[in-house]
Design a protein around this motif. Structure first.
Motif, short mmCIF file in Angstrom:
data_model
loop_
_atom_site.label_atom_id
_atom_site.label_comp_id
_atom_site.label_asym_id
_atom_site.label_seq_id
_atom_site.Cartn_x
_atom_site.Cartn_y
_atom_site.Cartn_z
N GLU A 115 3.16 21.15 -1.00
CA GLU A 115 4.58 20.82 -1.05
C GLU A 115 5.21 20.87 0.33
OE1 GLU A 115 6.42 23.33 -3.93
OE2 GLU A 115 5.48 22.31 -5.64
N THR A 116 4.84 21.88 1.12
CA THR A 116 5.36 21.98 2.48
C THR A 116 4.80 20.87 3.35
OG1 THR A 116 5.52 24.39 2.21
CG2 THR A 116 5.67 23.54 4.44
N ILE A 117 3.55 20.52 3.14
CA ILE A 117 2.96 19.39 3.86
C ILE A 117 3.78 18.13 3.60
CG2 ILE A 117 0.95 17.84 3.97
CD1 ILE A 117 -0.80 20.32 3.39
N ASP A 118 4.16 17.91 2.34
CA ASP A 118 4.97 16.74 2.00
C ASP A 118 6.33 16.79 2.69
OD1 ASP A 118 3.03 15.59 0.39
OD2 ASP A 118 3.79 16.52 -1.45
N GLU A 119 6.87 17.98 2.88
CA GLU A 119 8.21 18.14 3.47
C GLU A 119 8.22 17.96 4.98
OE1 GLU A 119 9.61 21.96 2.31
OE2 GLU A 119 9.70 21.47 0.16
N ILE A 120 7.21 18.53 5.67
CA ILE A 120 7.29 18.57 7.14
C ILE A 120 6.19 17.76 7.82
CG2 ILE A 120 8.40 20.83 7.05
CD1 ILE A 120 5.78 22.11 7.94
N ASN A 121 5.31 17.12 7.09
CA ASN A 121 4.16 16.31 7.51
C ASN A 121 2.99 17.20 7.90
OD1 ASN A 121 3.86 16.58 10.48
ND2 ASN A 121 5.76 15.38 10.63
N ILE A 122 1.81 16.61 7.89
CA ILE A 122 0.58 17.39 8.05
C ILE A 122 0.43 17.98 9.44
CG2 ILE A 122 -0.81 15.36 8.61
CD1 ILE A 122 -1.90 18.56 6.68
N LEU A 123 0.89 17.29 10.48
CA LEU A 123 0.76 17.85 11.83
C LEU A 123 1.60 19.10 11.98
CD1 LEU A 123 -0.24 17.75 14.72
CD2 LEU A 123 1.64 16.17 15.26
N ASN A 124 2.84 19.03 11.55
CA ASN A 124 3.71 20.20 11.65
C ASN A 124 3.24 21.32 10.73
OD1 ASN A 124 5.50 19.17 13.58
ND2 ASN A 124 6.69 18.08 12.04
N ALA A 125 2.69 20.94 9.59
CA ALA A 125 2.16 21.95 8.67
C ALA A 125 0.97 22.67 9.30
CB ALA A 125 1.76 21.30 7.35
N THR A 126 0.13 21.92 10.01
CA THR A 126 -1.02 22.53 10.67
C THR A 126 -0.57 23.51 11.74
OG1 THR A 126 -2.36 20.56 10.27
CG2 THR A 126 -3.10 22.05 11.99
N LYS A 127 0.40 23.09 12.54
CA LYS A 127 0.92 23.98 13.58
C LYS A 127 1.56 25.22 12.98
CE LYS A 127 1.69 20.38 17.09
NZ LYS A 127 2.69 19.72 17.94
N LYS A 128 2.27 25.03 11.87
CA LYS A 128 2.91 26.17 11.20
C LYS A 128 1.85 27.16 10.69
CE LYS A 128 6.17 27.32 7.46
NZ LYS A 128 5.53 28.62 7.24
N ALA A 129 0.78 26.64 10.11
CA ALA A 129 -0.29 27.50 9.62
C ALA A 129 -0.89 28.30 10.77
CB ALA A 129 -1.36 26.68 8.91
N MET A 130 -1.04 27.66 11.92
CA MET A 130 -1.59 28.35 13.08
C MET A 130 -0.67 29.46 13.57
SD MET A 130 -3.34 25.27 15.33
CE MET A 130 -4.88 24.51 14.80
#
Length: 258
Positions: free
Chosen positions: A142-157
């Motif tokens: 759901e967060t991936i859908d909200e902020i896109n996969i690149l930003n989601a990856t950076k957030k996870a990091m």
């Protein structure tokens, strides 16, 4: 010294099975000098194994070369960071940051995609034994859908960094720059070049695969235990037949006809 000529071929084979690879170089000449072709072939086989092992030791030393320069400069806590799951149609993106003891030198550490599942799981256990500290970051679909996969990856990091007990002195990251005050170095194809990044990719992959196995038990008709959420033909067919699950990334399904 074992006199192979006084042993049956079967006995030679059984004896060799009890030895470790460090013992091979001493006995290879005797095996290859034996009058029996079967025993000679055993010597050739062991020789190939020794050469492969030597090649692997060299490859790992090369992967550790960058970290070795930092260790020599007094930087001991190097955090390797990598992600798994940027491409799948379902499930979270998972990242790992791992700080390894400088002495860690496990053979076969590599980009997790190049390893079998069994090898990844074995190496994951070994690398966690070698870890000073490590942490997992996870961002859901759901967060991936909200902020896109690149930003989601950076957030996870960045989320994984906040979970560490030990503070890295330097971060080695696969192809990305993230928002942190910790000094960082982005390395293209880092999971194939850097030992620390490859280690992070292995731990992240094992974690995510285990998570997708849990999702498989909840949604068995989608085959998450085989494709881990990636867009295989079987997965796409399941989406068309049953519709998306709550763990599917809606933004990744826009071009599918279902």
């Amino acid at each position: 010294m074992i006199l192979f000529q006084n042993m049956t071929v079967k006995a030679v084979k059984e004896h060799l099975s009890s030895l470790n690879i460090q013992a091979y170089p001493e006995i290879i000449p005797d095996l290859k000098a034996d009058s029996r072709i079967a025993v000679q072939n055993m010597g050739v086989s062991l020789e190939k194994k020794v050469l492969a092992m030597e090649s692997e030791v060299t490859r790992i030393a090369k992967m550790k070369a960058l970290e070795a320069t930092y260790y020599a400069a007094g930087i001991k806590k190097i955090g390797g960071i990598d992600e798994v799951g940027r491409g799948p149609l379902a499930g979270p993106v998972v990242t790992c940051v791992i700080i390894l003891k400088p002495s860690s030198q496990r053979l076969y550490v590599n980009d997790s995609k190049k390893l079998s599942r069994k090898m990844r799981e074995t190496l994951c256990e070994q690398l966690l034994e070698d870890a000073i500290d490590y942490a997992i970051g996870l961002v859901d679909n759901e967060t991936i859908d909200e902020i896109n996969i690149l930003n989601a990856t950076k957030k996870a990091m960045t989320d994984s960094l906040t979970k560490l007990t030990e503070q890295p002195e330097l971060l080695l990251i696969d192809a990305l720059q993230i928002n942190t005050k910790i000094p960082q170095k982005s390395i293209i194809h880092g999971d194939a070049i850097s030992y620390a990044i490859a280690a992070a990719s292995i731990v992240a992959k094992v974690y995510r695969d285990n998570l997708m196995q849990i999702y498989h038990e909840e949604y068995p008709e989608y085959g998450f235990d085989h494709h881990m959420g990636y867009g295989t033909a079987a997965h796409i067919e399941a989406i068309r037949k049953y519709g998306p699950t709550p763990i599917h990334r809606k933004s990744f399904l826009r071009n599918l006809d279902y």
